[in-house]
Design an enzyme around this catalytic site. Sequence first.
Site, PDB file in Angstrom:
ATOM      1  N   GLY A 197       0.793  -1.226   0.000  1.00 57.27           N
ATOM      2  CA  GLY A 197       0.000   0.000   0.000  1.00 57.27           C
ATOM      3  C   GLY A 197       0.818   1.266   0.000  1.00 57.27           C
ATOM      4  O   GLY A 197       0.325   2.343   0.351  1.00 57.27           O
ATOM      5  N   ARG A 198       2.083   1.143  -0.391  1.00 55.25           N
ATOM      6  CA  ARG A 198       3.004   2.292  -0.418  1.00 55.25           C
ATOM      7  C   ARG A 198       3.254   2.881   0.977  1.00 55.25           C
ATOM      8  O   ARG A 198       3.729   4.006   1.111  1.00 55.25           O
ATOM      9  CB  ARG A 198       2.496   3.405  -1.357  1.00 55.25           C
ATOM     10  CG  ARG A 198       2.462   3.012  -2.847  1.00 55.25           C
ATOM     11  CD  ARG A 198       3.816   2.480  -3.288  1.00 55.25           C
ATOM     12  NE  ARG A 198       3.954   2.325  -4.725  1.00 55.25           N
ATOM     13  CZ  ARG A 198       3.831   1.166  -5.374  1.00 55.25           C
ATOM     14  NH1 ARG A 198       3.513   0.073  -4.716  1.00 55.25           N
ATOM     15  NH2 ARG A 198       4.030   1.109  -6.669  1.00 55.25           N
TER      16      ARG A 198
END
Length: 219
Positions: A197-198
Site C-alpha cells: 500500500g506504499r
Amino acid sequence: MVDSSSERQDIEQIRRDFAKEELSESTIEGNPIQQFSVWFDQALSSDLLDANAMTLSTVSKRGIPSSRIVLLKGVDEQGFRFYTNYKSRKGTELAENPHAALCFYWAPLERQVRIEGKVQKMNRDQSEIYFHKRPRLSQLGAWASQQSSKVESREKLETQFKEVKKQFEGEEVPLPDFWGGYRLIPDRIEFWQGRRGRLHDRICYERKNDGWEVFRLSP
C-alpha cells in the site's frame, strides 16, 4: 509516429506492490554503518548484479546537479569509498562543492539506501594500493582516458590506449597524478524498505555530535 498519450498511459500503469520485508526500530542496528553492512551482505549473498553500484550525485558551483553510477569499493566507520579521475566532471564538481549524495537501489530486495555527506580525497598511498589491485587493462585505461573531456572518435580513444600500452610495456603501470580515491563521510543515512500500500518503512540516521539520532520518516 508514436502516440505519446498511449505511451504515457502505459508508463502510468507500470506498478507493483512491495511485500518482502519490514524495517523496524526494534531490529535495526544502532549504528548506520553496521546496518548498511547487514543489508549490503544480504545483497551480495542474493547474487544481485552489481550490488555495489551506487548513484553518485554532485552539484556544481552554479548549483547544477548531475548524477552517475559509480562502484562502491569499501566502507567502514570513516565512510564510503570510490575511485575516479580527479579531472572528470564529478571530480571537478567535488572540488567546487565537496557535498554529495549516494543512492543504492536493490530492486529484488525492495530496498534503497540514501547517503548524504561531505567528500574528501583519500591519500595517495591508499589510492596506489587500490590502483595496483585493478586489472592491468583498467590501469592502462585510466591513463588513456581524459574522462569527461571531448574525444573526436572511438578510433582516437583506441589509439591513445595503444600508445599508453606501448609506453608502459614490460613495466608496472604507475598511479596517475589525476586519478585516485574519494571517501564520502556520511552525515545522514536513510534506509527504505518497500511495504504494501506504499506505506514504506523509512528509518533515518542523522549525525548528532559524536553519535547518531535515529527516527522514522513518513513514506
